[in-house]
Structures are given as C-alpha cells and as structure tokens.
Design a protein around this motif. Structure first.
Motif, PDB file in Angstrom:
ATOM      1  N   UNK B  36       0.306  11.613  26.750  1.00  0.00           N
ATOM      2  CA  UNK B  36       0.373  12.395  25.524  1.00  0.00           C
ATOM      3  C   UNK B  36       1.643  12.032  24.770  1.00  0.00           C
ATOM      4  N   UNK B  38       4.377  13.570  21.732  1.00  0.00           N
ATOM      5  CA  UNK B  38       4.807  14.756  21.002  1.00  0.00           C
ATOM      6  C   UNK B  38       5.856  14.360  19.972  1.00  0.00           C
ATOM      7  N   UNK B  42       6.039  19.319  16.871  1.00  0.00           N
ATOM      8  CA  UNK B  42       4.573  19.268  16.921  1.00  0.00           C
ATOM      9  C   UNK B  42       4.055  19.558  18.321  1.00  0.00           C
ATOM     10  N   UNK B  43       2.745  19.746  18.376  1.00  0.00           N
ATOM     11  CA  UNK B  43       2.096  19.850  19.673  1.00  0.00           C
ATOM     12  C   UNK B  43       1.881  18.477  20.275  1.00  0.00           C
ATOM     13  N   UNK B  44       1.236  18.440  21.417  1.00  0.00           N
ATOM     14  CA  UNK B  44       0.981  17.175  22.099  1.00  0.00           C
ATOM     15  C   UNK B  44      -0.340  16.581  21.629  1.00  0.00           C
ATOM     16  N   UNK B  46      -3.187  13.544  22.557  1.00  0.00           N
ATOM     17  CA  UNK B  46      -3.653  12.645  23.602  1.00  0.00           C
ATOM     18  C   UNK B  46      -3.660  11.209  23.095  1.00  0.00           C
TER      19      UNK B  46
END
Lengths: 113, 114
Positions: B36, B38, B42-44, B46
């Motif tokens: 992942x 990031x 921010x979020x992670x 894929x």
C-alpha cells in the motif's frame, strides 16, 4: 468512483469527552475494518466486522472503545471517555470478501487535549 | 502470529533512478501479500497484491513486486521514480483464514530528490 467515507475528518476534544467516528463502506462490501495509526505504534487493527457481525475486536481497549455496525452502510467507533493517548488517525477500510482488497477511507485525525 | 518487517525506515532516491523497498514476512501458511502507498494526509491505496501463481506481480503506477518464498520476502520495485512517488509505503500480510485481517509493516518513507 466508489470510496469509503469517514466523518469527521478532524476532531479536537478534551480529555473525558465522548468521541464518535463514522464510516460509510463501499456499497456491496461486506467486511469493515477499523485501524489506528500513530507514529509510535504504526498501523494497528482495532476491530473488524463481516456482514455487520464483529469478527475480532481484540485490538481495541474494551473499557473505553466500542465499535458497531448499525446497518450495512454505517460503521461507528466510539471512545468514552477519551484520553490524550487516544490521539491518532483512525482509518476505516472495507473489502469485498471475494477480492480481499481493502479500500481505505481518508481517516479521522483525533486530538485529545 | 504473522509479522512484517520493513528494514528501511527512510529511503532517498533521485528522480529517474530505480527504487527497491524491502519487505520480509513471517507467516505459517501461504501468505496473501500486499503493498500500500500513503501520501501525506491521505488514506492508504493498494498498489498490488500477491495471492498465488506468478511470483512477479504488476501493480498500479508502474510498480512491481516479487514474491520469494525461500527468503520470505516481497520486495517492491519501480524502474524509474517520479517526484509524485514520494510517500510512505506499507507492506502487509493478510491472514485469509481470519477474513483477510492485515498485519502491516512499519512503513518506509520515500523521499525523491530532483
């Protein structure tokens, strides 16, 4: 473009107050995860649900944290009472049981003073 | 219990140079492995995943990773980095028998020099 949404994005609260974080998983995803990210501990799994039933909440401090899924479109994480050590970014993620690909929300940045 | 180690906390690379991020895992059965990314605030997201089959997997943004069972490794590579690749990268192992519960490594922060 389907996304996981989280509210609020930022929360500042005083020690002892209740905090509720909300997550809307991607429509059709049946597994929802709650993670916490801190500099010291990194990414930790707190709890997760499949088809709204809790599968594992062993990563969560039981005395003050609770997680629920009132319906398939909403997951909540509550902290009561909050403490300064709870300051972190809390992420929600959802996945489709068939693909095992977790999609993360933008996170809720919690600061407890 | 499964675990993931990312030995490099920080890596600095020049734009246009190649990048390799290391990941070692510990897991009793055949692992599900993920990378992942990031970006700040921010979020992670894929990048790629390995479940079975071809041990070299291609992902988004020009990344690839190679699964080596003998070395318990799943290293991430990119032939030529762009400034936009500056981010934190997380390797994770999924416990498929427990609903794909993920265990993450500590992350590697990549800085890109002009």
């Amino acid at each position: 473009d389907a996304r996981v949404t989280q509210t609020p994005r930022h929360k500042v609260t005083e020690m002892g107050q209740e905090v509720t974080m909300r997550c809307q998983p991607i429509l059709g995803h049946n597994t929802v995860f709650w993670y916490r990210q801190t500099m010291m501990q990194g990414l930790e799994l707190l709890a997760y649900f499949r088809n709204r039933a809790p599968l594992d909440d062993s990563g969560m401090p039981k005395d003050r944290f609770s997680a629920e899924m009132p319906d398939a479109t909403l997951a909540t994480l509550k902290i009561q009472p909050s403490e300064p050590r709870d300051s972190a970014v809390y992420f929600c993620a959802s996945d489709d049981e068939g693909t095992y690909e977790q999609y993360f929300g933008p996170g809720t940045r919690l600061t407890v003073t | 219990a499964q675990s993931v180690t990312q030995p490099d906390i920080h890596i600095t690379v020049s734009e246009g140079a190649s990048l390799e991020l290391r990941c070692n895992y510990s897991y009793g059965a055949t692992p599900y492995l993920f990378w992942y990314v990031q970006s700040p605030g921010q979020g992670l997201q894929l990048l790629l995943k390995y479940f079975s089959g071809d041990t070299l997997v291609q992902g988004i943004k020009g990344f690839e990773a190679e699964f080596k069972r003998s070395q318990s490794s799943f290293n991430l590579r990119k032939p030529s980095v762009h400034w936009s690749d500056a981010a934190e990268y997380f390797c994770a192992v999924g416990e498929w028998a427990a609903g794909n519960k993920l265990t993450f490594g500590g992350g590697t922060r990549v800085l890109v020099k002009p």
